[in-house]
Write a protein that holds these residues in place. Structure first.
Motif, mmCIF file in Angstrom:
data_model
loop_
_atom_site.group_PDB
_atom_site.id
_atom_site.type_symbol
_atom_site.label_atom_id
_atom_site.label_comp_id
_atom_site.label_asym_id
_atom_site.label_seq_id
_atom_site.Cartn_x
_atom_site.Cartn_y
_atom_site.Cartn_z
ATOM 1 N N GLU A 113 2.878 -17.159 -3.786
ATOM 2 C CA GLU A 113 3.128 -16.670 -6.349
ATOM 3 C C GLU A 113 2.639 -14.793 -5.805
ATOM 4 N N LEU A 114 2.203 -13.925 -4.723
ATOM 5 C CA LEU A 114 2.144 -12.065 -4.954
ATOM 6 C C LEU A 114 3.584 -11.497 -4.401
ATOM 7 N N THR A 115 4.549 -12.448 -3.843
ATOM 8 C CA THR A 115 5.570 -12.037 -3.098
ATOM 9 C C THR A 115 6.525 -12.363 -4.241
ATOM 10 N N GLY A 116 6.243 -13.535 -5.865
ATOM 11 C CA GLY A 116 6.696 -12.960 -7.143
ATOM 12 C C GLY A 116 7.337 -12.041 -7.590
ATOM 13 N N ILE A 117 5.802 -11.489 -7.220
ATOM 14 C CA ILE A 117 5.232 -9.859 -8.775
ATOM 15 C C ILE A 117 6.187 -8.904 -7.444
ATOM 16 N N VAL A 118 5.995 -9.308 -6.125
ATOM 17 C CA VAL A 118 6.282 -8.288 -5.607
ATOM 18 C C VAL A 118 8.045 -7.928 -5.769
ATOM 19 N N GLN A 119 8.585 -8.994 -5.302
ATOM 20 C CA GLN A 119 10.186 -8.956 -5.989
ATOM 21 C C GLN A 119 10.876 -8.353 -7.525
ATOM 22 N N ALA A 120 9.943 -9.121 -8.242
ATOM 23 C CA ALA A 120 10.369 -8.243 -9.437
ATOM 24 C C ALA A 120 10.181 -6.833 -9.822
ATOM 25 N N TYR A 121 8.921 -5.969 -9.552
ATOM 26 C CA TYR A 121 9.115 -4.702 -9.392
ATOM 27 C C TYR A 121 10.198 -4.340 -8.857
ATOM 28 N N ALA A 122 10.747 -5.039 -7.710
ATOM 29 C CA ALA A 122 11.558 -4.401 -6.505
ATOM 30 C C ALA A 122 12.709 -4.200 -7.787
ATOM 31 N N LEU A 123 13.013 -5.538 -8.059
ATOM 32 C CA LEU A 123 14.365 -5.382 -9.110
ATOM 33 C C LEU A 123 14.230 -4.457 -10.330
ATOM 34 N N MET A 124 13.178 -3.871 -10.809
ATOM 35 C CA MET A 124 12.893 -3.213 -11.588
ATOM 36 C C MET A 124 12.901 -1.938 -11.243
ATOM 37 N N ARG A 125 12.900 -1.662 -9.820
ATOM 38 C CA ARG A 125 12.550 -0.147 -9.057
ATOM 39 C C ARG A 125 14.156 0.292 -8.953
ATOM 40 N N PRO A 126 14.744 1.406 -8.836
ATOM 41 C CA PRO A 126 16.202 1.807 -8.305
ATOM 42 C C PRO A 126 16.304 2.197 -7.163
ATOM 43 N N GLU A 127 14.917 2.466 -6.389
ATOM 44 C CA GLU A 127 15.076 2.495 -5.308
ATOM 45 C C GLU A 127 14.857 0.983 -4.047
ATOM 46 N N GLY A 163 -11.054 -13.032 2.067
ATOM 47 C CA GLY A 163 -12.091 -12.014 1.561
ATOM 48 C C GLY A 163 -10.932 -11.177 2.723
ATOM 49 N N MET A 164 -10.608 -11.200 1.705
ATOM 50 C CA MET A 164 -9.505 -9.509 1.580
ATOM 51 C C MET A 164 -9.517 -8.634 0.873
ATOM 52 N N GLU A 165 -9.624 -7.729 0.335
ATOM 53 C CA GLU A 165 -9.491 -6.907 -0.585
ATOM 54 C C GLU A 165 -7.734 -7.188 -1.190
ATOM 55 N N PRO A 166 -8.098 -6.807 -2.378
ATOM 56 C CA PRO A 166 -6.525 -6.903 -3.157
ATOM 57 C C PRO A 166 -5.044 -6.374 -2.772
ATOM 58 N N GLY A 167 -5.988 -4.972 -2.479
ATOM 59 C CA GLY A 167 -5.186 -4.194 -2.133
ATOM 60 C C GLY A 167 -4.533 -4.031 -1.395
ATOM 61 N N GLU A 168 -5.205 -4.968 -0.094
ATOM 62 C CA GLU A 168 -5.147 -5.301 2.089
ATOM 63 C C GLU A 168 -3.682 -5.783 1.976
ATOM 64 N N VAL A 169 -3.223 -7.649 0.896
ATOM 65 C CA VAL A 169 -2.670 -8.378 1.047
ATOM 66 C C VAL A 169 -1.438 -7.887 0.404
ATOM 67 N N MET A 170 -1.701 -7.449 -1.021
ATOM 68 C CA MET A 170 -0.200 -6.518 -1.503
ATOM 69 C C MET A 170 0.494 -5.499 -0.829
ATOM 70 N N GLN A 171 -0.485 -4.798 0.207
ATOM 71 C CA GLN A 171 0.131 -3.567 0.768
ATOM 72 C C GLN A 171 0.607 -4.670 2.490
ATOM 73 N N CYS A 172 0.496 -5.374 2.486
ATOM 74 C CA CYS A 172 0.800 -6.062 3.322
ATOM 75 C C CYS A 172 2.611 -7.219 2.916
#
Length: 186
Positions: A113-127, A163-172
């Motif tokens: 599920e998390l990759t969907g959010i990353v992908q959606a965010y990437a699509l809206m960013r010029p870079e 058992g990981m911080e959300p930010g750690e998984v998001m960064q991965c």
């Protein structure tokens, strides 16, 4: 039975999938799983292969997702451990067959599920993926209207399982998907 390779995963998925967006999702989850494997010091290509193949039955059986994984993968000679890992990403969502227990299973459950959010965010960013900041992704994650179809509840359950911080998984996810940005169309 031998370890599942990414090449083999791509061959198998192509037998059961035709929709481009499903191949793109497979590649995104595969990329994130590679970064999670690095985090856990595990076999990167094996985790990428399992991530790539995780939705093998989705196109043919969208209303019975995860209920046909075994029948599609056993004849291909896929290890029981890999079949179980793939089944586990639907635990409590589409099936109760395989509760995520290993680091690989918990990672797949979370990054699907998390990759969907990353992908959606990437699509809206010029870079696109370049220079994506964790802080900005966390903001998007908190906005329930952004990529609304991606279940925050499932992702949060995954963070807790790992058992990981959300930010750690998001960064991965950011790191893995950035490393594969060409394949992902970014």
């Amino acid at each position: 039975m031998s370890t599942l390779t990414l090449k083999r995963a791509k061959e198998i998925l192509a037998k059961h999938t035709t929709e481009p967006h499903l191949f793109l999702h497979a590649a995104a989850v595969s990329a994130a799983m590679g970064a999670m494997a690095d985090h856990f010091g595990a076999d990167k290509e094996h985790w990428e292969a399992v991530g790539y193949l995780h939705d093998v039955d989705y196109e043919k059986y969208p209303d019975e997702h995860c209920h046909h994984v075994r029948e599609l993968l056993e004849p291909e000679g896929i290890d029981e451990e890999d079949i179980r890992a793939i089944l586990s990403h639907g635990w409590g969502i589409t099936t109760d067959e395989a509760e995520p227990e290993t680091d690989m299973e918990k990672s797949l459950f979370t990054v699907d599920e998390l990759t969907g959010i990353v992908q959606a965010y990437a699509l809206m960013r010029p870079e696109k993926m370049d220079g994506m900041a964790l802080k900005s992704l966390k903001k998007k994650f908190k906005d329930k209207r952004f990529a609304a179809k991606c279940s925050r509840d499932i992702i949060q359950r995954g963070f807790a399982m790992l058992g990981m911080e959300p930010g750690e998984v998001m960064q991965c996810c950011i790191d893995g998907m950035t490393a594969h940005k060409e394949e992902l169309g970014f």
